[in-house]
Design a protein around this motif. Structure first.
Motif, mmCIF file in Angstrom:
data_model
loop_
_atom_site.group_PDB
_atom_site.id
_atom_site.type_symbol
_atom_site.label_atom_id
_atom_site.label_comp_id
_atom_site.label_asym_id
_atom_site.label_seq_id
_atom_site.Cartn_x
_atom_site.Cartn_y
_atom_site.Cartn_z
ATOM 1 N N PRO A 194 19.845 -34.116 112.870
ATOM 2 C CA PRO A 194 21.278 -34.367 113.107
ATOM 3 C C PRO A 194 22.007 -33.217 113.790
ATOM 4 C CG PRO A 194 20.659 -35.262 110.988
ATOM 5 C CD PRO A 194 19.444 -34.541 111.505
ATOM 6 N N HIS A 195 21.664 -31.965 113.445
ATOM 7 C CA HIS A 195 22.397 -30.858 114.073
ATOM 8 C C HIS A 195 22.091 -30.740 115.570
ATOM 9 C CE1 HIS A 195 18.668 -28.873 112.382
ATOM 10 N NE2 HIS A 195 18.596 -28.456 113.628
ATOM 11 N N ASN A 241 27.813 -39.435 108.519
ATOM 12 C CA ASN A 241 28.158 -38.182 107.865
ATOM 13 C C ASN A 241 27.780 -36.937 108.647
ATOM 14 O OD1 ASN A 241 29.067 -39.630 105.546
ATOM 15 N ND2 ASN A 241 26.926 -39.861 104.893
ATOM 16 N N CYS A 242 26.918 -37.060 109.653
ATOM 17 C CA CYS A 242 26.414 -35.854 110.306
ATOM 18 C C CYS A 242 27.372 -35.301 111.347
ATOM 19 C CB CYS A 242 25.051 -36.103 110.950
ATOM 20 S SG CYS A 242 25.146 -37.034 112.498
ATOM 21 N N GLY A 243 28.366 -36.100 111.779
ATOM 22 C CA GLY A 243 29.340 -35.596 112.722
ATOM 23 C C GLY A 243 28.876 -35.580 114.155
ATOM 24 N N CYS A 244 27.734 -36.220 114.445
ATOM 25 C CA CYS A 244 27.180 -36.143 115.794
ATOM 26 C C CYS A 244 27.696 -37.238 116.715
ATOM 27 C CB CYS A 244 25.655 -36.206 115.740
ATOM 28 S SG CYS A 244 25.028 -37.811 115.208
ATOM 29 N N ASP A 245 28.464 -38.205 116.168
ATOM 30 C CA ASP A 245 29.037 -39.292 116.956
ATOM 31 C C ASP A 245 27.966 -40.213 117.526
ATOM 32 O OD1 ASP A 245 31.247 -40.717 117.948
ATOM 33 O OD2 ASP A 245 31.027 -39.805 119.926
ATOM 34 N N ARG A 286 14.749 -37.504 113.313
ATOM 35 C CA ARG A 286 14.438 -37.379 111.894
ATOM 36 C C ARG A 286 15.699 -36.970 111.160
ATOM 37 N NH1 ARG A 286 9.438 -33.500 111.082
ATOM 38 N NH2 ARG A 286 10.373 -33.521 109.009
ATOM 39 N N PRO A 287 15.848 -37.351 109.882
ATOM 40 C CA PRO A 287 17.111 -37.102 109.182
ATOM 41 C C PRO A 287 17.328 -35.656 108.774
ATOM 42 C CG PRO A 287 15.543 -38.121 107.696
ATOM 43 C CD PRO A 287 14.917 -38.147 109.062
ATOM 44 N N ASP A 288 16.239 -34.877 108.692
ATOM 45 C CA ASP A 288 16.389 -33.522 108.152
ATOM 46 C C ASP A 288 15.092 -32.751 108.394
ATOM 47 O OD1 ASP A 288 18.107 -31.808 106.058
ATOM 48 O OD2 ASP A 288 15.982 -31.583 105.554
ATOM 49 N N HIS A 297 9.094 -28.316 119.279
ATOM 50 C CA HIS A 297 9.819 -27.804 120.438
ATOM 51 C C HIS A 297 11.034 -28.697 120.633
ATOM 52 C CE1 HIS A 297 6.843 -30.649 122.220
ATOM 53 N NE2 HIS A 297 7.845 -30.974 123.007
ATOM 54 N N LYS A 298 12.079 -28.147 121.211
ATOM 55 C CA LYS A 298 13.362 -28.852 121.223
ATOM 56 C C LYS A 298 13.787 -29.371 122.586
ATOM 57 C CE LYS A 298 14.491 -28.787 116.926
ATOM 58 N NZ LYS A 298 14.817 -30.016 116.188
#
Length: 284
Positions: free
Chosen positions: A133-134, A8-12, A156-158, A191-192
């Motif tokens: 996910p984003h 569902n997240c659209g991230c493939d 992590r999911p969210d 941090h990303k």
């Protein structure tokens, strides 16, 4: 580590892709993984003699030798990414970092720093790494960003959910939980990429009156080194604990060696864990 809700997240990112990416990563470093497994059989709590010799400082340094002094109330321990995916045999990167983690005694050395800091009430900060996910929808990535996303590292999911966190690759190493979850340790926002430029580590340190940092954690030439550079640019003094970190060993090179060279050139101190623990203890 499972990437949650990929339908569902659209991230493939599917579980099949994650599993295939993990297999490719591990297959590409089969020899390294085998070496790490053999080393892991020993209960090393410090860098092995072989590692100390391999990464020894030059007998005659060509650069000025500087050092950092611990000052209570102004000094904190900062640990980057003390998480399962980096430091456990169950983590998705063990095939590339396991040999270095084992030969440096990294897991035990980080715990020794936690224990020493807590014993003298030194502030402790965690700069963790999480992907939501984003983050999997980014339009471009660097080499290791692409790798981390492909293998579901730190997923992590969210941002507001801890569903599936306990025991996952994003979770703390089990032996660190009593230190991190004691109600005193400050866990910063994630941090990303590599540095703390996009999280609140600098803010949290400044709000506590900290301007000196003892730095440890993973991974040596990536997040740890990037934290070192960013903190130095922000005006902190930083001492790196050299055997409380480790790096990937891949055909492209030895990440730990790359980091040690740079630590020597830019840090305000490069300490062994034994030295760091003694200094922290004396600072009380």
């Amino acid at each position: 580590m499972t990437h949650h809700d990929h339908e569902n997240c659209g991230c493939d990112v599917t579980q099949e892709k994650v599993d295939m990416a993990r297999r490719r990563l591990l297959a590409g470093v089969a020899a390294t993984a085998a070496g790490a497994t053999a080393l892991a059989a020993t209960d090393a709590s410090a860098a092995t003699p072989e590692a100390r010799e391999a990464y020894a400082d030059p007998e005659t340094p060509g650069l000025p030798q500087v050092d950092m002094q611990i000052e209570p109330g102004r000094t904190a321990l900062v640990v980057t990414d003390p998480q399962v995916d980096f430091l456990s045999e169950k983590g998705v990167t063990w095939g590339v970092v396991g040999e270095s983690v084992t030969e440096q005694g990294t897991v035990d050395n980080i715990e020794r720093l936690f224990k020493a800091a807590k014993a003298v009430d030194m502030p402790v900060f965690i700069s963790p790494h999480y992907y939501y996910p984003h983050d999997h929808k980014w339009k471009f990535e660097g080499t290791l960003e692409k790798t981390m996303h492909a293998i579901g590292m730190f997923d992590r999911p969210d941002p507001l959910s801890l569903e599936g966190f306990d025991g996952s690759g994003a979770d703390w190493m089990p032996q660190y939980k009593k230190y991190i979850e004691d109600g005193k340790t400050i866990v910063c926002s994630p941090h990303k990429v590599y540095s703390p430029a996009q999280n609140d580590l600098n803010l949290q340190l400044r709000k506590q009156g900290i301007d000196k940092v003892i730095l440890a954690g993973m991974s040596a030439n990536l997040c740890t080194q990037a934290h070192l550079y960013e903190l130095l640019e922000l005006g902190y003094e930083v001492a790196v604990v050299r055997d409380a970190t480790a790096g990937a060993k891949v055909p492209e090179g030895d990440g730990y060696l790359a980091a040690i060279i740079n630590f020597r050139m830019v840090a305000n101190g490069v300490w062994w864990t034994d030295d760091a623990v003694e200094r922290i203890t004396r600072s009380a």
